[in-house]
Structures are given as structure tokens and as C-alpha cells.
Design a protein around this motif. Structure first.
Motif, PDB file in Angstrom:
ATOM      1  N   LYS A  55       0.814  -1.222   0.000  1.00 34.84           N
ATOM      2  CA  LYS A  55       0.000   0.000   0.000  1.00 34.84           C
ATOM      3  C   LYS A  55       0.844   1.267   0.000  1.00 34.84           C
ATOM      4  CE  LYS A  55      -2.304  -1.389   3.642  1.00 34.84           C
ATOM      5  NZ  LYS A  55      -3.291  -1.407   4.752  1.00 34.84           N
ATOM      6  N   GLU A  56       2.099   1.152   0.459  1.00 31.73           N
ATOM      7  CA  GLU A  56       2.997   2.293   0.525  1.00 31.73           C
ATOM      8  C   GLU A  56       4.282   1.969  -0.235  1.00 31.73           C
ATOM      9  OE1 GLU A  56       2.110   5.062   1.918  1.00 31.73           O
ATOM     10  OE2 GLU A  56       0.291   4.370   2.959  1.00 31.73           O
ATOM     11  N   ALA A  57       4.874   2.986  -0.874  1.00 33.72           N
ATOM     12  CA  ALA A  57       6.094   2.776  -1.656  1.00 33.72           C
ATOM     13  C   ALA A  57       7.217   2.198  -0.804  1.00 33.72           C
ATOM     14  CB  ALA A  57       6.541   4.093  -2.289  1.00 33.72           C
ATOM     15  N   SER A  58       7.237   2.536   0.477  1.00 35.05           N
ATOM     16  CA  SER A  58       8.305   2.051   1.367  1.00 35.05           C
ATOM     17  C   SER A  58       8.241   0.542   1.591  1.00 35.05           C
ATOM     18  CB  SER A  58       8.220   2.773   2.716  1.00 35.05           C
ATOM     19  OG  SER A  58       6.958   2.531   3.331  1.00 35.05           O
ATOM     20  N   GLU A  59       7.097  -0.085   1.270  1.00 32.22           N
ATOM     21  CA  GLU A  59       6.931  -1.525   1.483  1.00 32.22           C
ATOM     22  C   GLU A  59       7.346  -2.353   0.266  1.00 32.22           C
ATOM     23  OE1 GLU A  59       2.833  -0.810   4.151  1.00 32.22           O
ATOM     24  OE2 GLU A  59       2.739  -1.570   2.100  1.00 32.22           O
ATOM     25  N   LEU A  60       7.582  -1.687  -0.859  1.00 32.70           N
ATOM     26  CA  LEU A  60       7.751  -2.402  -2.119  1.00 32.70           C
ATOM     27  C   LEU A  60       8.995  -3.286  -2.156  1.00 32.70           C
ATOM     28  CD1 LEU A  60       6.920  -3.080  -4.984  1.00 32.70           C
ATOM     29  CD2 LEU A  60       7.942  -0.906  -5.742  1.00 32.70           C
ATOM     30  N   GLN A  61      10.139  -2.770  -1.712  1.00 35.04           N
ATOM     31  CA  GLN A  61      11.378  -3.542  -1.838  1.00 35.04           C
ATOM     32  C   GLN A  61      11.321  -4.846  -1.045  1.00 35.04           C
ATOM     33  OE1 GLN A  61      14.066  -2.712  -4.005  1.00 35.04           O
ATOM     34  NE2 GLN A  61      14.329  -4.890  -3.556  1.00 35.04           N
ATOM     35  N   ASP A  62      10.812  -4.771   0.186  1.00 36.05           N
ATOM     36  CA  ASP A  62      10.694  -5.995   0.984  1.00 36.05           C
ATOM     37  C   ASP A  62       9.764  -7.000   0.310  1.00 36.05           C
ATOM     38  OD1 ASP A  62      12.438  -5.071   2.898  1.00 36.05           O
ATOM     39  OD2 ASP A  62      10.874  -4.447   4.307  1.00 36.05           O
ATOM     40  N   ALA A  63       8.691  -6.498  -0.282  1.00 38.50           N
ATOM     41  CA  ALA A  63       7.747  -7.383  -0.967  1.00 38.50           C
ATOM     42  C   ALA A  63       8.390  -8.048  -2.182  1.00 38.50           C
ATOM     43  CB  ALA A  63       6.506  -6.606  -1.387  1.00 38.50           C
ATOM     44  N   LEU A  64       9.169  -7.286  -2.931  1.00 38.03           N
ATOM     45  CA  LEU A  64       9.869  -7.842  -4.090  1.00 38.03           C
ATOM     46  C   LEU A  64      10.862  -8.918  -3.661  1.00 38.03           C
ATOM     47  CD1 LEU A  64      10.501  -4.546  -6.073  1.00 38.03           C
ATOM     48  CD2 LEU A  64       9.084  -6.454  -6.849  1.00 38.03           C
ATOM     49  N   ASP A  65      11.618  -8.643  -2.605  1.00 39.61           N
ATOM     50  CA  ASP A  65      12.594  -9.623  -2.119  1.00 39.61           C
ATOM     51  C   ASP A  65      11.893 -10.909  -1.671  1.00 39.61           C
ATOM     52  OD1 ASP A  65      14.684  -7.891  -2.608  1.00 39.61           O
ATOM     53  OD2 ASP A  65      14.742  -7.111  -0.555  1.00 39.61           O
ATOM     54  N   LYS A  66      10.788 -10.762  -0.980  1.00 33.59           N
ATOM     55  CA  LYS A  66      10.036 -11.927  -0.506  1.00 33.59           C
ATOM     56  C   LYS A  66       9.555 -12.779  -1.676  1.00 33.59           C
ATOM     57  CE  LYS A  66       5.925 -13.060   2.275  1.00 33.59           C
ATOM     58  NZ  LYS A  66       4.789 -12.461   3.039  1.00 33.59           N
ATOM     59  N   ALA A  67       9.069 -12.124  -2.725  1.00 32.59           N
ATOM     60  CA  ALA A  67       8.581 -12.867  -3.887  1.00 32.59           C
ATOM     61  C   ALA A  67       9.712 -13.509  -4.669  1.00 32.59           C
ATOM     62  CB  ALA A  67       7.772 -11.931  -4.789  1.00 32.59           C
ATOM     63  N   TYR A  68      10.792 -12.782  -4.867  1.00 37.88           N
ATOM     64  CA  TYR A  68      11.937 -13.334  -5.595  1.00 37.88           C
ATOM     65  C   TYR A  68      12.510 -14.557  -4.882  1.00 37.88           C
ATOM     66  CZ  TYR A  68      13.005  -9.971  -9.376  1.00 37.88           C
ATOM     67  OH  TYR A  68      13.000  -9.243 -10.537  1.00 37.88           O
ATOM     68  N   ASP A  69      12.520 -14.535  -3.551  1.00 36.35           N
ATOM     69  CA  ASP A  69      13.203 -15.564  -2.779  1.00 36.35           C
ATOM     70  C   ASP A  69      12.295 -16.721  -2.366  1.00 36.35           C
ATOM     71  OD1 ASP A  69      15.547 -14.108  -2.956  1.00 36.35           O
ATOM     72  OD2 ASP A  69      15.190 -13.032  -1.073  1.00 36.35           O
ATOM     73  N   ALA A  70      11.039 -16.709  -2.809  1.00 37.42           N
ATOM     74  CA  ALA A  70      10.150 -17.831  -2.496  1.00 37.42           C
ATOM     75  C   ALA A  70      10.703 -19.113  -3.107  1.00 37.42           C
ATOM     76  CB  ALA A  70       8.741 -17.550  -3.018  1.00 37.42           C
ATOM     77  N   GLU A  71      10.695 -20.181  -2.343  1.00 34.32           N
ATOM     78  CA  GLU A  71      11.362 -21.431  -2.723  1.00 34.32           C
ATOM     79  C   GLU A  71      10.772 -22.041  -3.985  1.00 34.32           C
ATOM     80  OE1 GLU A  71      12.549 -25.669  -0.553  1.00 34.32           O
ATOM     81  OE2 GLU A  71      10.802 -24.530   0.127  1.00 34.32           O
ATOM     82  N   ASN A  72      11.647 -22.433  -4.910  1.00 42.02           N
ATOM     83  CA  ASN A  72      11.268 -23.178  -6.116  1.00 42.02           C
ATOM     84  C   ASN A  72      10.178 -22.494  -6.931  1.00 42.02           C
ATOM     85  OD1 ASN A  72      12.961 -25.603  -6.001  1.00 42.02           O
ATOM     86  ND2 ASN A  72      11.842 -26.016  -4.109  1.00 42.02           N
TER      87      ASN A  72
END
Length: 335
Positions: free
Chosen positions: A175-192
Motif C-alpha cells: 500500500k505504501e512505496a516504502s513496502e515495495l522492496q521488501d515485498a519484491l525480495d520476498k517474492a523473488y526468494d520464495a522457494e522453487n
């Protein structure tokens, strides 16, 4: 002789725990007078069956058989209940094609394509009455500049998710621009999940999930829709699997026009993607316009007693035993 079924569970991702629950339920519902059912667990380390005596029997991978007490068990059909890799992304399907063993899911190509959310959306772009939120698909080489790409092309709020994941694992509502990077990292690093990320603009509306399958007579059957109302920010992993966080209304309260439209669109999606067996399509009806927005398709949907498909089967007037029997017979007939 009874038909020998390999009921396949487990998998290589965090969805394995859901697969075990799905296979337990399906096993309990299958007609044991018609089907001789062997539960097969697939992990990265082992493929095996556990006998009633508790003995772990390895699967012979050259032909997917078991040797039990000197007898070779050769299967007539694989009933795939692995959510995520390798049961939903085409890997097992390709293997079974090579050894000529029929299975209950979509073929290898369709399974691989539909695990890629971005590719799926591209194939469905021109279906009448089906809309798509604005989105950006990011690959591994985009990671360094991913935040800037998203902010240039999309408007907040966003959904950020692995492009090839399931069960909302690795997914975040931003919802906020400050949350985007953490969200991207979480998605990129999801297993398999392939190191690809899909970011979509949020659609305000009612959320639905609806199953469709081909029966043993060759007819396409669209099941009643389920409306999803959750107390969470969105329908995430916890909302899906922790009781009390979500209200699921089956059959959903839809107008006749909305029901007719969803049936027409789901049949077109099923045919366009060359689906087989049972699949489930998730979508929004936008609050302001009533337009139908595609979310994703699941080619190995959950099969616990509380899952959407069993709810919808019961609402349609079938038993789960009859439904799974139809899937098996259709898979054997149209292999």
C-alpha cells in the motif's frame, strides 16, 4: 481386476503440507471397490510408498512401479495431488508422458504455462468479458532495478507475488512505496518459484473462486462459484488454511447474468489453455463496473474437505466419491 491408482502427494515447495492434506481427503473418498489406491510420496530426496505394515517401498523411476513382496505393482493412472513443483508445473506430466502413464491433470505444456502467471494472462488477453489488471513481470536479471520499473509503470496499491508460485506463498499487498522492496525480495526468494515476480495493480471488488472439469461423458461442467471474504488484508496463505479468518460462501450470491457470464468465460479459459481434469479459476468482480478480472488458474487445486472444489461439488449435488470417480474415468477415457 480393480484399476490401480497412484495417488501422488508431497512436492518440492512449501505447498507440500497442503498436498498431504489433499491426498488424505481424496484417499478417504475414493471408491476402494473400484480402485486399488497406493499413496505415493514424492520429495526431492525420495519417491516412495509406505505399506500397511509401515515398510517404505521405493518407486522404480524407470517405469514408476513398486515391488512389494516379490510382486510388481504397475499403475493404470496417476492421480496427481502435488500443489506446486513438480506436480503442477509440468515436470511430472512430462515424465509420465515418457513412460506412457495416464494422469488426471492438464498436460505438460499447459501445466508449465499456467504456472507462469504472466504467460497465462498473455494467452487470455482477448477473451470477451474477461479483464486483466495492469501488471509487470520481472525476471531475475530485472531484480536490481525492479523497484524503479514497478514505480514507473504501475499505480499503488500493488499485489506482489512469485510468478510461478501457489497458495499465496511469497505474496504481499503493498500500500505504501516504502513496502515495495521488501515485498519484491520476498517474492523473488520464495522457494522453487523460478526467480520471477509478477506485480499487479489492485482491483477493488468481490473475490470468487470457481471450478470446472470434464466428466467421463466428455462434457464441460462448471461448478457453482465460491465468494471469498477474509478478515486479512487479502486472501493469503494464513487466510486460506487457518480456520476462522475467511468466510467462504458456496454457492456465491450472483445474479443470473453474472452466473451465465462466469460459465461462458470459464469454459473459454479451459478450452483456450487446453486444460484437462479439474481446474479452478480465481477472479474479481470489480465494485465500480462489475467487470470480471482474472486473478489466476490452479491446475491442481486443493482437495481438503474445506477446500473450494469439494464445497462446490457438494453444492452442485455430487458426492466427492462420485466426482473423483468421474475425474479418473475421464482421464482414462481421454488420455
Amino acid at each position: 481386476m480393480t484399476t490401480k491408482i497412484a495417488l501422488i502427494t508431497g512436492g518440492y515447495t512449501g505447498e507440500a503440507e497442503v498436498s498431504f492434506k489433499s491426498s488424505d481427503f481424496v484417499y478417504s473418498q475414493l471408491d476402494k471397490n473400484k480402485y486399488d489406491v497406493y499413496l505415493i510420496t514424492i520429495t526431492k530426496e525420495n519417491w516412495y510408498h509406505v505399506t500397511d505394515a509401515g515398510i517404505k517401498i521405493p518407486v522404480r523411476k524407470d517405469d514408476f512401479t513398486l515391488e512389494i513382496d516379490g510382486h510388481i505393482i504397475k499403475f493404470d493412472l496417476a492421480f496427481i495431488l502435488i500443489h506446486g513443483s513438480p506436480g503442477e508445473d509440468g515436470r511430472l506430466q512430462g515424465y509420465f508422458d515418457m513412460i506412457d502413464l495416464p494422469y488426471t491433470t492438464c498436460n505438460a505444456l499447459t501445466s508449465a504455462l499456467t504456472m507462469n502467471k504472466g504467460y497465462t494472462k498473455a494467452l487470455l488477453q482477448d477473451i470477451s468479458s474477461l479483464h486483466h489488471s495492469n501488471s509487470v513481470m520481472l525476471r531475475e536479471f530485472d531484480r536490481e532495478n525492479a523497484k524503479q520499473v514497478v514505480e514507473q509503470k504501475l499505480k499503488l496499491p500493488y499485489f506482489v507475488k512469485p510468478n510461478a508460485g501457489g497458495s499465496s506463498i511469497g505474496m504481499t499487498k503493498v500500500k505504501e512505496a516504502s513496502e515495495l522492496q521488501d515485498a519484491l525480495d520476498k517474492a523473488y526468494d520464495a522457494e522453487n518459484t523460478g526467480k520471477q515476480v509478477l506485480v499487479e495493480e489492485f482491483i477493488v471488488g468481490r473475490e470468487f473462486s470457481q471450478g470446472i472439469f470434464r466428466n467421463s461423458a466428455g462434457e464441460l461442467i462448471v461448478l457453482p462459484a465460491t465468494e471469498v471474504k477474509t478478515t486479512r488484508e487479502f486472501f493469503d496463505f494464513e487466510a486460506k488454511y487457518i480456520p476462522g479468518l475467511t468466510e467462504e460462501i458456496t454457492p456465491a450470491d450472483l445474479t443470473d447474468e453474472q452466473k451465465e457470464r462466469s460459465v461462458r468465460v470459464l469454459k473459454e479459459i479451459y478450452l483456450r489453455l487446453d486444460c484437462k481434469g479439474m481446474v479452478r479459476v480465481d477472479y474479481f468482480l470489480e465494485s465500480e463496473t462489475g467487470n470480471m478480472y482474472f486473478i489466476e488458474i490452479n491446475t491442481v487445486p486443493g482437495q481438503t474437505a474445506q477446500s473450494f472444489i469439494p464445497q462446490q461439488v457438494r453444492a452442485y449435488g455430487m458426492t466427492e466419491t462420485g466426482f473423483y470417480g468421474e475425474l479418473i474415468e475421464a482421464s482414462l477415457r481421454f488420455k
